[in-house]
Design a protein around this motif. Sequence first.
Motif, PDB file in Angstrom:
ATOM      1  N   ASP A 108       4.464   9.207  -9.715  1.00 33.12           N
ATOM      2  CA  ASP A 108       3.823   9.697 -10.951  1.00 33.12           C
ATOM      3  C   ASP A 108       4.795   9.634 -12.125  1.00 33.12           C
ATOM      4  O   ASP A 108       4.528   9.050 -13.157  1.00 33.12           O
ATOM      5  CB  ASP A 108       3.422  11.180 -10.755  1.00 33.12           C
ATOM      6  CG  ASP A 108       1.967  11.315 -10.329  1.00 33.12           C
ATOM      7  OD1 ASP A 108       1.596  12.387  -9.823  1.00 33.12           O
ATOM      8  OD2 ASP A 108       1.218  10.326 -10.497  1.00 33.12           O
TER       9      ASP A 108
ATOM     10  N   ARG B  14       5.243  11.196  -3.954  1.00 33.94           N
ATOM     11  CA  ARG B  14       4.091  11.141  -4.866  1.00 33.94           C
ATOM     12  C   ARG B  14       4.516  11.507  -6.286  1.00 33.94           C
ATOM     13  O   ARG B  14       4.172  10.818  -7.250  1.00 33.94           O
ATOM     14  CB  ARG B  14       3.002  12.100  -4.384  1.00 33.94           C
ATOM     15  CG  ARG B  14       1.662  11.917  -5.054  1.00 33.94           C
ATOM     16  CD  ARG B  14       0.618  12.902  -4.538  1.00 33.94           C
ATOM     17  NE  ARG B  14       0.269  12.681  -3.132  1.00 33.94           N
ATOM     18  CZ  ARG B  14       0.552  13.522  -2.139  1.00 33.94           C
ATOM     19  NH1 ARG B  14       1.206  14.661  -2.380  1.00 33.94           N
ATOM     20  NH2 ARG B  14       0.202  13.253  -0.886  1.00 33.94           N
TER      21      ARG B  14
ATOM     22  N   LEU C 262      -3.276  -1.810  -0.628  1.00 35.00           N
ATOM     23  CA  LEU C 262      -2.605  -1.609  -1.931  1.00 35.00           C
ATOM     24  C   LEU C 262      -2.821  -2.807  -2.855  1.00 35.00           C
ATOM     25  O   LEU C 262      -3.110  -2.650  -4.040  1.00 35.00           O
ATOM     26  CB  LEU C 262      -1.109  -1.365  -1.718  1.00 35.00           C
ATOM     27  CG  LEU C 262      -0.738  -0.080  -0.973  1.00 35.00           C
ATOM     28  CD1 LEU C 262       0.769   0.003  -0.766  1.00 35.00           C
ATOM     29  CD2 LEU C 262      -1.234   1.163  -1.714  1.00 35.00           C
TER      30      LEU C 262
ATOM     31  N   GLY D 117       2.265   3.029  -2.051  1.00 38.33           N
ATOM     32  CA  GLY D 117       1.504   3.777  -1.049  1.00 38.33           C
ATOM     33  C   GLY D 117       2.294   5.033  -0.692  1.00 38.33           C
ATOM     34  O   GLY D 117       3.478   4.931  -0.336  1.00 38.33           O
TER      35      GLY D 117
ATOM     36  N   GLU E   2      -6.443  -2.844  -4.114  1.00 35.62           N
ATOM     37  CA  GLU E   2      -6.736  -1.794  -5.100  1.00 35.62           C
ATOM     38  C   GLU E   2      -5.772  -1.831  -6.284  1.00 35.62           C
ATOM     39  O   GLU E   2      -5.778  -0.952  -7.129  1.00 35.62           O
ATOM     40  CB  GLU E   2      -6.671  -0.419  -4.423  1.00 35.62           C
ATOM     41  CG  GLU E   2      -7.743  -0.181  -3.374  1.00 35.62           C
ATOM     42  CD  GLU E   2      -7.677   1.240  -2.812  1.00 35.62           C
ATOM     43  OE1 GLU E   2      -8.442   1.538  -1.879  1.00 35.62           O
ATOM     44  OE2 GLU E   2      -6.859   2.054  -3.317  1.00 35.62           O
TER      45      GLU E   2
ATOM     46  N   ARG F 147      -2.585  -1.216  -6.470  1.00 32.49           N
ATOM     47  CA  ARG F 147      -1.690  -0.048  -6.550  1.00 32.49           C
ATOM     48  C   ARG F 147      -0.262  -0.509  -6.309  1.00 32.49           C
ATOM     49  O   ARG F 147      -0.016  -1.320  -5.414  1.00 32.49           O
ATOM     50  CB  ARG F 147      -2.054   0.981  -5.487  1.00 32.49           C
ATOM     51  CG  ARG F 147      -3.512   1.331  -5.398  1.00 32.49           C
ATOM     52  CD  ARG F 147      -3.968   2.332  -6.446  1.00 32.49           C
ATOM     53  NE  ARG F 147      -5.393   2.623  -6.274  1.00 32.49           N
ATOM     54  CZ  ARG F 147      -5.910   3.849  -6.334  1.00 32.49           C
ATOM     55  NH1 ARG F 147      -5.127   4.874  -6.555  1.00 32.49           N
ATOM     56  NH2 ARG F 147      -7.206   4.033  -6.178  1.00 32.49           N
TER      57      ARG F 147
ATOM     58  N   THR G 155       1.180   3.159 -10.364  1.00 28.08           N
ATOM     59  CA  THR G 155      -0.115   3.496  -9.750  1.00 28.08           C
ATOM     60  C   THR G 155       0.148   3.711  -8.259  1.00 28.08           C
ATOM     61  O   THR G 155       0.987   3.019  -7.668  1.00 28.08           O
ATOM     62  CB  THR G 155      -1.116   2.332  -9.929  1.00 28.08           C
ATOM     63  OG1 THR G 155      -0.532   1.134  -9.415  1.00 28.08           O
ATOM     64  CG2 THR G 155      -1.503   2.163 -11.386  1.00 28.08           C
ATOM     65  N   HIS G 156      -0.567   4.657  -7.675  1.00 26.69           N
ATOM     66  CA  HIS G 156      -0.306   4.961  -6.255  1.00 26.69           C
ATOM     67  C   HIS G 156      -1.547   5.567  -5.620  1.00 26.69           C
ATOM     68  O   HIS G 156      -2.490   5.962  -6.301  1.00 26.69           O
ATOM     69  CB  HIS G 156       0.880   5.922  -6.121  1.00 26.69           C
ATOM     70  CG  HIS G 156       0.689   7.250  -6.811  1.00 26.69           C
ATOM     71  ND1 HIS G 156       0.075   8.330  -6.218  1.00 26.69           N
ATOM     72  CD2 HIS G 156       1.010   7.645  -8.068  1.00 26.69           C
ATOM     73  CE1 HIS G 156       0.052   9.347  -7.075  1.00 26.69           C
ATOM     74  NE2 HIS G 156       0.611   8.961  -8.204  1.00 26.69           N
ATOM     75  N   ARG G 157      -1.521   5.603  -4.266  1.00 25.98           N
ATOM     76  CA  ARG G 157      -2.592   6.276  -3.519  1.00 25.98           C
ATOM     77  C   ARG G 157      -2.006   6.722  -2.178  1.00 25.98           C
ATOM     78  O   ARG G 157      -1.033   6.114  -1.690  1.00 25.98           O
ATOM     79  CB  ARG G 157      -3.787   5.382  -3.294  1.00 25.98           C
ATOM     80  CG  ARG G 157      -3.489   4.090  -2.540  1.00 25.98           C
ATOM     81  CD  ARG G 157      -4.734   3.531  -1.856  1.00 25.98           C
ATOM     82  NE  ARG G 157      -4.996   4.232  -0.567  1.00 25.98           N
ATOM     83  CZ  ARG G 157      -6.145   4.103   0.109  1.00 25.98           C
ATOM     84  NH1 ARG G 157      -7.133   3.413  -0.376  1.00 25.98           N
ATOM     85  NH2 ARG G 157      -6.290   4.718   1.263  1.00 25.98           N
ATOM     86  N   ASP G 158      -2.589   7.752  -1.635  1.00 26.71           N
ATOM     87  CA  ASP G 158      -2.191   8.176  -0.296  1.00 26.71           C
ATOM     88  C   ASP G 158      -2.709   7.147   0.703  1.00 26.71           C
ATOM     89  O   ASP G 158      -3.751   6.520   0.492  1.00 26.71           O
ATOM     90  CB  ASP G 158      -2.785   9.558   0.038  1.00 26.71           C
ATOM     91  CG  ASP G 158      -2.093  10.673  -0.741  1.00 26.71           C
ATOM     92  OD1 ASP G 158      -2.435  11.843  -0.535  1.00 26.71           O
ATOM     93  OD2 ASP G 158      -1.218  10.339  -1.588  1.00 26.71           O
ATOM     94  N   ILE G 159      -1.975   6.982   1.806  1.00 29.49           N
ATOM     95  CA  ILE G 159      -2.354   5.950   2.763  1.00 29.49           C
ATOM     96  C   ILE G 159      -1.852   6.323   4.159  1.00 29.49           C
ATOM     97  O   ILE G 159      -0.842   7.038   4.285  1.00 29.49           O
ATOM     98  CB  ILE G 159      -1.764   4.573   2.306  1.00 29.49           C
ATOM     99  CG1 ILE G 159      -2.395   3.407   3.058  1.00 29.49           C
ATOM    100  CG2 ILE G 159      -0.258   4.563   2.420  1.00 29.49           C
ATOM    101  CD1 ILE G 159      -2.095   2.037   2.411  1.00 29.49           C
TER     102      ILE G 159
END
Length: 416
Positions: A347, A343, A201, A209, A204, A206, A352-356
């Motif tokens: 949003d 998620r 995270l 997570g 990147e 982010r 900012t986010h991402r799957d992990i």
Amino acid sequence: MATPTDNLRIKGQRLWDSIHEMAEIGPGVRGGNNRQTLTDEDGEGRRLFQAWCEEAGLTVTVDSMGTMFARREGEDKSLPPVMVGSHLDTQPTGGRYDGVLGVLSGLEIIRTLNDFGIKTRHPIEVVNWTNEEGTRFAPAMLASGVFAGVHDQAWAYDREDAAGLKFGDELERIGFKGSEPVGHRKLRAFFELHIEQGPILEKEERDIGVVTHGQGLNWLQVTLVGKESHTGSTPMPMRVNAGLGMARITEAVDEIALGHAPLAVGAVGHCDVYPNSRNIIPGKVVFTIDFRHPEKEVIAAMEAKLRERAAKIAADIGLEMEIEQVGAFDPVTFDPECVGRVRAAADRLGYTHRDIVSGAGHDACWINRVAPTAMVFCPCVDGLSHNEDEDITQEWSTAGANVLFHAVVETAEIVG
Ligand code: HGY
Ligand code: MN
Ligand code: MN
């Protein structure tokens, strides 16, 4: 779809202050924490948490594994609670945020709901799971494992630390052996905020997570028995050196994990050498191997390879060997609906986010067996954890707690 609480945020400074007040209990030697499970320091941290919960109007109950549930009543008392929390116990050279962030973010959710007089249909319970770390008493996630029906409580009570003290006795000694049967509570869902304990995270850039899965874990304890003898006068060909066996098996663990790159990991983190004297060849060693991977089949393949290579290493040196599994859990897929709420909250709040996939084990990995469960990660500096230099920013803790707040409150259903 806009909801009435969209513009609601937790109080980041209040959370940050609580985390650092808790960090004063069981300080480490380099700015981190040593608040190991069921020590006096753990007891002190528990009592501070309980005082804060009661100040926030919560009713605290303790189950027979010492897990603490701090309850905010819902409009419909009969509904199963939404639980949110993590663990307050730390590694011996632990950081200030591993586990603590998740428990105190749960408390911050309550404090924020109280600030705005917001009611929810489901009760909400903030949870401090006993012995997540599994350092003093193996295995990790012991109390949440009993809660999920994976471990038997009597077996857990008999677990011994390096000094031969039993879990059940130590739980009684610090005054947290509760009366409530474990696993008695049915829950609507469980959410856990945790630092990532890895570098993704931050690298990147982010904020969040969204944890979709947790990798599986296998802890193998190896005992090698050779022959103690004088390090000076024993000719090399006559030696039966248990320490040499441990060194070769440690190397093999590394090679086996690298053989399943890029996701497999393996290491030896704990070892006891007997008699551990400078001028005695080790007659006995006991050490633990930690293998992990997102796929169950790869974990099994690594164990099989390890057993094969360790048997040959022991035979070549003339060592007796025993391998015992002291901890394990299969890879975990978290609840898609709860993961979706995490998620969507990230949003909605503009993070900012991402799957992990979680590299570390968490209480959520066991609770996922008995209730819809999801996790929220925040970054940590250099991905470092289980190290006193573990560090996060206040912004990261605030962002994680805000996402946790929205996922929990949406699941608990605001009333009025
Ligand atoms: O070992 C783990 O993954 C956790 O930190 N107990
Ligand atoms: Mn943890
Ligand atoms: Mn940990």
